[in-house]
Enzyme design. Structure first.
Site, mmCIF file in Angstrom:
data_model
loop_
_atom_site.group_PDB
_atom_site.id
_atom_site.type_symbol
_atom_site.label_atom_id
_atom_site.label_comp_id
_atom_site.label_asym_id
_atom_site.label_seq_id
_atom_site.Cartn_x
_atom_site.Cartn_y
_atom_site.Cartn_z
ATOM 1 C CG LEU B 10 -1.891 -1.149 1.260
ATOM 2 C CD1 LEU B 10 -2.540 -1.096 2.774
ATOM 3 C CD2 LEU B 10 -2.817 -1.323 0.124
ATOM 4 N N GLY B 13 5.604 5.268 -2.525
ATOM 5 C CA GLY B 13 6.842 6.398 -2.518
ATOM 6 C C GLY B 13 8.020 6.133 -2.252
ATOM 7 C CB VAL B 15 9.112 3.394 2.509
ATOM 8 C CG1 VAL B 15 9.552 2.132 3.073
ATOM 9 C CG2 VAL B 15 9.724 4.511 3.355
ATOM 10 C CB SER B 17 10.497 3.248 -4.732
ATOM 11 O OG SER B 17 9.674 4.132 -4.578
ATOM 12 C CD GLU B 132 13.038 -3.135 14.207
ATOM 13 O OE1 GLU B 132 13.107 -4.293 14.870
ATOM 14 O OE2 GLU B 132 13.359 -1.881 14.600
ATOM 15 C CB VAL B 135 11.066 2.960 16.470
ATOM 16 C CG1 VAL B 135 12.042 3.962 17.284
ATOM 17 C CG2 VAL B 135 9.621 3.432 16.755
ATOM 18 N N GLY B 190 17.458 18.380 2.280
ATOM 19 C CA GLY B 190 16.502 17.138 2.138
ATOM 20 C C GLY B 190 16.306 16.464 3.508
ATOM 21 C CD GLU B 193 8.776 15.800 5.408
ATOM 22 O OE1 GLU B 193 8.407 16.433 4.213
ATOM 23 O OE2 GLU B 193 9.011 14.834 5.530
ATOM 24 C CE LYS B 208 10.693 8.446 13.998
ATOM 25 N NZ LYS B 208 11.555 9.392 13.549
#
EC number: 1.1.1.3
Lengths: 435, 435
Positions: B10, B13, B15, B17, B132, B135, B190, B193, B208
């Site tokens: 789902l 983006g 992560v 990819s 996992e 955090v 980068g 944000e 976290k």
């Protein structure tokens, strides 16, 4: 599922007493995690009369001097080997596997030397075999490498995996005391044994690197594959020059794998003060892992001691009991899948530190540097100081990355030069971000 | 045992990819560990036309804009949620559990807010639920805490768990640049944000810490239980005084549990330069764990980024598939077993740093210190400097350990004193070995 799992202990020394007292103390937490109690049913000791930190007998653990009482007890499912030594421990573990008992050990000497044989027997008997405590005591590094990096390719592992030598080298660096004095202090504080040979000669670290290399790269590393240099010949002069150049001396266990050839060694090396390993002080241990996807990660903590080591042993026992309940024992940390090929010296690359004395004459340095240049070695940093003898100069160079073969050749040539009086020292340099 | 396990994704983006390309790249390693292939069968995207880092379609992954195609596909056993956001992700995960699919997520916001509900649904449906990657990105910290410390009592966790703020504070400390300039640099590189609020206000770190506290102490920590202070009001002056006093400013996530009451907070704190967390620089993350048996251990690494996060996601997928093969799914990181009780301010102890301006008159300092002494607070270090205004002095004190209640009372009293012009700043001090 059993209501209670009985474990047997081989050895009730420093680690064994810790195991008994931790299991006792954390019954509630263990029962919550496992849905059953854990009970140390019997323990092999050499002398049951000897006073122990934990009065094992009182806590319901039977003490025995006959290993068969542990290994042949049908009620015992898990055997914890913390007696140390090689041959007796090896035989006991093999017998345990034959009796279909799962085994947890803290014995790095044994796992480094006979790991392949023990793994084979465990697999054949469908038993679990874990040894988290064998490397870096309380730091969960073996599980970190095998589970945490499951989908990654580990390229390199660098470790400070011997607390004794790290304590000695920290003293030498920070307080400028000699190797001999630092060793004496370490012995007084209990960080070094009366006979410190296995630690200071690097053998203890080599055993741990053989185990780490095996799990990180999924290939059998023999102890003989690990090149070892100890710390006894380290001179304060090189620590001081290192300091001037932004470097700290550490006994570094180094393991590298490029998907084909592997390199494992233990040697004193100079490491950039910017690198996290440079900050690992005193008796602490740390393992720095370079994963292709994860990037750089470090695991830091106490590398030895009764309680940290016992906690690691019990984390393995917890894994075993979970596997038992699920009916999936026979699993190992990892099954090696690569054939091992060692890197040749021409395939090993690093930066290097060389200190030597040369005649203080015009043109000497230019001849020296052209000698290095011919072998594709260029200098990153140069320090030249007058030495006690007015006719000679002390020179320290740090090279850019070069092959070990070329470096060795350069040192041979350097020694032959009339202008060079003596080559004093030669170390790898690690952790340079610009390398 | 299946020959091939199909997973659904789902979100494709940064992560997502990474997940596709890592699974692709490490097929051989995964197959060796798992005895089966792993295949990303389909992936939910918002816009299938959008160019992606990984051309998912080409690699045999079907792209869809309808989540039902993933959640209702009977061939898919494991759903990886990396779409982010709260409500949509929550609903998708609950649907996945109802369809008896195991779920792996990297979504810390969601786990921190709705962890209890999601765990409950996973347990009810006998599904695995792991996070996992939520955090500290690539650092295997959650498994380290739950498995590595299985037999230990974790007393305290201190973490640098937000890379953006650590980057900004490293710049401020090392280069003396202002918060605003450091933030701008972080945005250009980068590491921050365009809208940095969640990071610099400490909310990301709080999420976290709620997750870490829950696993470390086996009790449900709600996000509301976490006291949060961001880094926007940090002044260079305090970093400079800290430096003089041997302290470094870090945004520290702090969680403590004494077996009864728990305390979790995120705030800028001054930490001894001797403490390993002080050396964690730039965008790196680290979690420092104090275990009763293990002692002090630290996990260090990249806290974010496509590949480190994706690697953590896949380590969870590996765990799930191993559980599937063994027929033991439905396990979680850990099942909370303690009722949560928060510490009151009188139960929270620390050393503190206070900077204030007072009139430069005889006897002022003695009145101030007797005020603190009356509340059982004594000073460990004092610095007094003339300030720009010739009639006032700038005073910095570091206290010995004191309760937060007494400290707050002391600050209230201090403010009321006629001699005190202004209280400028107030921070916790951590990592002092003599505390």
């Amino acid at each position: 599922m059993k209501d209670s799992v009985s474990v047997g202990l081989l050895g009730v020394g420093v680690v064994g007493s810790g195991v008994i007292s931790l299991i006792e103390k954390h019954q509630a937490k263990l029962a919550h995690q496992l849905g059953c109690n854990v009970h140390v049913k019997s323990a092999l000791v050499r002398n049951p009369e000897k006073a122990r930190e934990v009065d094992a007998g009182v806590n319901g653990t039977e003490l025995t001097t006959n290993s068969e009482d542990v290994l042949n007890d049908p009620e015992i499912d898990v055997v914890i080997e913390v007696m140390g030594g090689i041959e007796e421990a090896r035989e006991a573990i093999l017998k345990a596997f034959e009796a279909k008992k799962h085994v947890v050990t803290a014995n790095k000497d044994l796992v480094a030397l006979h790991g392949a044989e023990l793994h084979e027997s465990a697999t054949k008997n469908k038993c679990d075999f874990y040894y988290e405590a064998s490397v870096a005591g309380g730091i969960p590094i073996l599980r970190g490498i095998t589970d945490g990096f499951a989908s990654d390719h580990i390229e390199q592992v660098m470790g400070i995996v011997n607390g004794t030598t790290n304590y000695i080298m920290t003293k030498m660096s920070n307080e400028g005391v000699s190797y001999e004095d630092a060793l004496k202090q370490a012995q007084q504080l209990g960080f070094a044994e009366a006979d410190p040979a296995a630690d200071v000669e690097g053998l203890d670290a080599a055993r741990k690197m053989a185990i780490l290399g095996r799990l990180a790269f999924s290939t059998y590393i023999d102890l003989d594959d690990v090149e070892v240099t100890g710390i006894k010949d380290i001179e304060l002069t090189d620590l001081q020059y290192g300091d001037q150049l932004g470097l700290t001396m550490k006994l570094i266990g180094f393991a590298k794998f490029d998907g084909k050839e592997v390199e494992v060694n233990v040697q004193p090396a100079l490491i950039s003060k910017e690198h996290p390993l440079a900050d690992v002080k005193n008796e602490y241990n740390a393992v720095y892992v370079y994963g292709e996807a994860v990037g750089e990660a470090m695991f830091y903590g106490a590398g030895a001691g009764s309680m940290p080591t016992a906690a690691a042993v019990i984390s393995d026992v917890v894994t075993v009991i979970k596997n038992m309940h699920r009916g999936v024992t026979g699993s190992q940390f990892v099954e090696p899948r690569f054939k091992k090929e060692l890197k040749s010296e021409s395939q090993r690359f690093s930066q290097y530190y060389v200190r030597f004395h040369a005649k203080d004459e015009a043109g000497v340095f230019s001849r020296i540097s052209s000698l290095f240049n011919k072998l594709d070695i260029s200098f990153k940093q140069i320090l030249q100081n007058p030495s006690k003898n007015p006719d000679t100069a002390e020179i320290v160079v740090i090279t850019h990355t070069a092959s070990l073969q070329n470096m060795n050749e350069a040192l041979e040539e350097l020694e032959k030069l009339d202008e060079v009086v003596e080559i004093n020292s030669f170390y790898k340099v690690e952790g340079d971000a610009d390398a």
